[in-house]
Design an enzyme around this catalytic site. Structure first.
Site, mmCIF file in Angstrom:
data_model
loop_
_atom_site.group_PDB
_atom_site.id
_atom_site.type_symbol
_atom_site.label_atom_id
_atom_site.label_comp_id
_atom_site.label_asym_id
_atom_site.label_seq_id
_atom_site.Cartn_x
_atom_site.Cartn_y
_atom_site.Cartn_z
ATOM 1 N N ASP A 141 0.753 -0.883 -0.006
ATOM 2 C CA ASP A 141 -0.021 0.000 -0.563
ATOM 3 C C ASP A 141 0.940 1.510 0.446
ATOM 4 O OD1 ASP A 141 -2.041 2.013 0.560
ATOM 5 O OD2 ASP A 141 -1.599 2.094 2.801
ATOM 6 N N LEU A 142 1.071 2.267 0.097
ATOM 7 C CA LEU A 142 1.037 3.110 -0.858
ATOM 8 C C LEU A 142 1.163 4.278 1.059
ATOM 9 C CD1 LEU A 142 3.409 5.519 -2.216
ATOM 10 C CD2 LEU A 142 1.219 6.370 -2.992
ATOM 11 N N ASP A 143 -0.524 5.155 0.665
ATOM 12 C CA ASP A 143 -0.404 5.859 1.874
ATOM 13 C C ASP A 143 -0.231 5.366 3.827
ATOM 14 O OD1 ASP A 143 -1.323 9.096 0.359
ATOM 15 O OD2 ASP A 143 -2.266 7.274 -0.795
ATOM 16 N N ASP A 197 -1.347 -0.680 6.022
ATOM 17 C CA ASP A 197 -2.243 0.284 7.982
ATOM 18 C C ASP A 197 -3.476 0.455 7.995
ATOM 19 O OD1 ASP A 197 -2.275 3.704 7.500
ATOM 20 O OD2 ASP A 197 -2.393 2.665 5.604
ATOM 21 N N LYS A 223 -9.677 -1.510 -2.814
ATOM 22 C CA LYS A 223 -10.337 -2.157 -1.433
ATOM 23 C C LYS A 223 -11.577 -2.112 -1.073
ATOM 24 C CE LYS A 223 -5.025 -1.307 -1.258
ATOM 25 N NZ LYS A 223 -3.994 -0.900 -0.555
ATOM 26 N N THR A 275 -2.560 0.609 -4.553
ATOM 27 C CA THR A 275 -2.694 1.604 -3.968
ATOM 28 C C THR A 275 -4.639 2.269 -3.943
ATOM 29 O OG1 THR A 275 -2.848 4.169 -3.465
ATOM 30 C CG2 THR A 275 -2.062 3.319 -5.660
ATOM 31 N N SER A 276 -4.966 2.410 -3.579
ATOM 32 C CA SER A 276 -6.449 3.093 -3.327
ATOM 33 C C SER A 276 -6.411 4.439 -4.874
ATOM 34 C CB SER A 276 -7.464 3.050 -2.196
ATOM 35 O OG SER A 276 -7.816 1.314 -1.959
#
Length: 223
Positions: free
Chosen positions: A11-13, A165, A140, A108-109
């Site tokens: 995931d990114l953020d 996260d 997601k 990522t979303s």
């Protein structure tokens, strides 16, 4: 605790980069515009595609209104990059993956323009593979993004480790049948008994490659 895998899906953020202040600034403006409670909005949106969040909070809106609001929120998020930076251990881990020729992708979303802008300002190495909001039909917490991420790496989901996260991403990773490592423990982690590892940040783990498999191990395990 050790995990074995062949590929990494990040995931990114909140996992590779700290974009929380920018995210909350944008979605607080959304909440204020609609007369919604800020905390209620911020509790919902993390890890969830923006379009789904907008539909959730605007259930009676027309498609034109949804599209207009999505464009507005995306513009705010893409332009507000203040304070965004790589999280501890992120760059070092990716550099090691690249040095060992271990496949990895970002899942990522966010949209590709938004994710690219944040990725660039955080000075992360460029992934060979992206999965963004435009890549999938169902974001997601649906498992489709992580299933596609594994496919892009040429691996089975079971051969991949997801780093997440947010609750939506944790559900997505587990339902895709990936191993899941949660970065940043919190009381809101769902399905805790199914999570393979919980760490404070990416500095907590070490990796080694042997015989086509990667071993992930940590001396600072929390779950």
């Amino acid at each position: 605790m050790e995990l074995k895998c062949k590929g990494f899906l990040f995931d990114l953020d909140g996992t590779l980069i700290d974009s929380l202040p920018a995210v909350e600034r944008a979605w607080s403006k959304f909440a204020d515009k609609l007369g919604l409670n800020r905390d209620e909005v911020l509790d919902y949106i993390h890890g969830t595609p923006a379009i789904l969040s907008i539909r959730h909070f605007m259930p009676d809106a027309t498609e034109e209104e949804i599209a207009s609001t999505f464009a507005w929120v995306t513009k705010i998020e893409t332009e507000d990059l203040e304070g965004i930076e790589a999280l501890p251990g992120a760059i070092a881990l990716i550099d090691k993956l690249n040095a060992l020729e271990i496949p990895w992708a970002i899942v990522t979303s966010g949209t590709k323009p938004l994710a690219s802008a944040r990725h660039q300002v955080a000075e992360l190495p460029e992934p060979a593979h992206w999965v963004t909001a435009e890549s999938v039909k169902h974001g997601k917490p649906n498992p489709e993004p992580y299933m596609l991420g594994a496919q892009k790496l040429g691996l089975l989901p079971e051969e991949c480790v997801v780093f997440e996260d947010a609750a939506a991403g944790i559900h997505a990773g587990l339902d895709a049948r990936c191993q899941v490592v949660v970065v940043h423990d919190s009381v809101n982690i769902p399905r805790r008994d199914e999570i393979h590892l919980t760490i404070t940040n990416l500095e907590d783990i070490e990796i080694a490659k042997s015989g086509g498999y990667v071993t992930i191990y940590t001396m600072n395990e929390e779950a």
